[in-house]
Design an enzyme around this catalytic site. Structure first.
Site, PDB file in Angstrom:
ATOM      1  CD  GLU A 276      -3.049   0.780   0.491  1.00 19.25           C
ATOM      2  OE1 GLU A 276      -2.808   1.643  -0.097  1.00 19.25           O
ATOM      3  OE2 GLU A 276      -4.372   0.569   0.542  1.00 19.25           O
ATOM      4  CG  ASP A 277      -0.999   4.687  -1.303  1.00 20.88           C
ATOM      5  OD1 ASP A 277      -1.683   4.195  -0.602  1.00 20.88           O
ATOM      6  OD2 ASP A 277      -1.520   5.895  -1.944  1.00 20.88           O
TER       7      ASP A 277
ATOM      8  CG  ASP B  36      -5.487   8.263   6.638  1.00 18.14           C
ATOM      9  OD1 ASP B  36      -4.729   8.773   7.942  1.00 18.14           O
ATOM     10  OD2 ASP B  36      -6.143   9.118   5.960  1.00 18.14           O
TER      11      ASP B  36
ATOM     12  CG  PHE C   9      -3.270  15.211   1.968  1.00 16.96           C
ATOM     13  CD1 PHE C   9      -4.111  14.060   2.291  1.00 16.96           C
ATOM     14  CD2 PHE C   9      -2.720  15.605   0.607  1.00 16.96           C
ATOM     15  CE1 PHE C   9      -4.540  13.627   1.171  1.00 16.96           C
ATOM     16  CE2 PHE C   9      -3.305  14.997  -0.347  1.00 16.96           C
ATOM     17  CZ  PHE C   9      -4.304  13.831   0.122  1.00 16.96           C
TER      18      PHE C   9
ATOM     19  NE  ARG D 221      -2.729   9.057  -8.838  1.00 16.21           N
ATOM     20  CZ  ARG D 221      -3.076   8.474  -7.879  1.00 16.21           C
ATOM     21  NH1 ARG D 221      -2.162   7.975  -6.958  1.00 16.21           N
ATOM     22  NH2 ARG D 221      -4.060   8.639  -7.757  1.00 16.21           N
TER      23      ARG D 221
HETATM   24  P1  IMP Z   1      -7.723   4.623   4.686  1.00 20.72           P
HETATM   25  O1  IMP Z   1      -8.713   4.118   4.073  1.00 20.72           O
HETATM   26  O2  IMP Z   1      -8.186   5.953   5.501  1.00 20.72           O
HETATM   27  O3  IMP Z   1      -6.533   4.019   5.415  1.00 20.72           O
HETATM   28  O4  IMP Z   1      -7.080   5.287   3.387  1.00 20.72           O
HETATM   29  C1  IMP Z   1      -5.704   5.186   2.676  1.00 20.72           C
HETATM   30  C2  IMP Z   1      -6.095   5.777   1.590  1.00 20.72           C
HETATM   31  O5  IMP Z   1      -6.047   7.182   1.326  1.00 20.72           O
HETATM   32  C3  IMP Z   1      -4.402   5.554   0.916  1.00 20.72           C
HETATM   33  O6  IMP Z   1      -4.274   4.455   0.265  1.00 20.72           O
HETATM   34  C4  IMP Z   1      -4.267   6.899  -0.013  1.00 20.72           C
HETATM   35  O7  IMP Z   1      -4.754   6.520  -1.345  1.00 20.72           O
HETATM   36  C5  IMP Z   1      -5.258   8.027   0.636  1.00 20.72           C
HETATM   37  N1  IMP Z   1      -4.507   8.917   1.440  1.00 20.72           N
HETATM   38  C6  IMP Z   1      -4.589   9.004   3.024  1.00 20.72           C
HETATM   39  N2  IMP Z   1      -3.678   9.912   3.227  1.00 20.72           N
HETATM   40  C7  IMP Z   1      -2.997  10.553   2.369  1.00 20.72           C
HETATM   41  C8  IMP Z   1      -2.148  11.317   1.833  1.00 20.72           C
HETATM   42  O8  IMP Z   1      -1.620  12.116   2.885  1.00 20.72           O
HETATM   43  N3  IMP Z   1      -1.710  11.733   0.821  1.00 20.72           N
HETATM   44  C9  IMP Z   1      -2.472  10.984  -0.408  1.00 20.72           C
HETATM   45  N4  IMP Z   1      -3.283  10.140  -0.530  1.00 20.72           N
HETATM   46  C10 IMP Z   1      -3.533   9.807   0.917  1.00 20.72           C
HETATM   47 MG    MG Z   2      -4.170   3.954  -1.728  1.00 19.02          MG
END
Ligand code: IMP
Ligand code: MG
Length: 180
Positions: free
Chosen positions: A99-100, A103, A152, A165
């Site tokens: 995963e990137d 969060d 962010f 990106r």
């Molecule tokens: P989660 O479901 O809240 O864990 O969301 C995770 C996804 O939200 C990541 O895979 C990202 O695609 C996006 N995301 C969360 N924080 C950031 C950020 O700081 N920058 C860019 N994308 C983010």
């Molecule tokens: Mg993502």
């Protein structure tokens, strides 16, 4: 003019961290002595994934999934949808999800639920950035790249409304450093 940005992780810092991650992950899976399916979660992980897998000294296959979440990326979102499925069977196999960012954890929780139903031998999670403090569900990242308390970030695969990106480093917007 573009919004001013500041670097959070430089290209050198990212490369060094990924080299260490590659060594750690290779050692962990070498003990298992069974092949691995490395899964890239599109789109955000595409740059990280390509660097990470080239540092893995393992017998592995790669595949891709795509999740889409609704709403503004900077807002909390709970709706996650699986828009591109794996092409490889993971039944009875070890899976490394790449995963990137993890969060709130909702995306990974959803994804792992879908994948566990296919009866893999194991699922481990590697994320370039672990925003642990923001977790809303119980998701553990086995191999975190960087821990980030807040902010962010964009670049190195990460976007804001599909932009940035392609940047080589990870940045934050100077004026919006406290966005989250
Ligand atoms: P989660 O479901 O809240 O864990 O969301 C995770 C996804 O939200 C990541 O895979 C990202 O695609 C996006 N995301 C969360 N924080 C950031 C950020 O700081 N920058 C860019 N994308 C983010
Ligand atoms: Mg993502």
């Amino acid at each position: 003019m573009d919004t001013p940005m500041q670097v959070v992780y430089s290209q050198e810092q990212i490369a060094q961290r990924i080299q260490t991650l590659g060594t750690t992950i290779s050692a962990a899976y070498r003990e298992i002595q069974e092949p691995l399916v490395a899964v890239c979660v599109l789109k955000g992980a595409f740059v990280f994934f390509s660097d990470l897998v080239r540092g893995l000294d393992l017998d592995l296959e790669i595949d891709f999934v795509r999740l889409a979440s609704y709403g503004q990326q900077t807002e909390r979102h709970f709706k996650v949808q699986f828009t591109k499925d794996l092409e490889t069977s993971i039944t009875d196999r070890h899976v490394l999800l790449v995963e990137d960012i993890v969060d709130t954890g909702h995306s990974v929780q959803y994804l792992t639920q879908v994948l566990w139903a296919r009866k893999p031998k194991s699922i481990r999670i590697c994320a370039l950035v672990d925003k642990k403090e923001r977790r809303e569900v119980n998701v553990h990242v086995d191999y975190p790249g960087f821990d980030l308390a807040k902010g962010f970030i964009v670049g190195y695969g990460l976007d804001y409304a599909e932009r940035y990106r392609h940047l080589g480093e990870i940045c934050t917007f100077t004026d919006l450093a406290d966005l989250q």
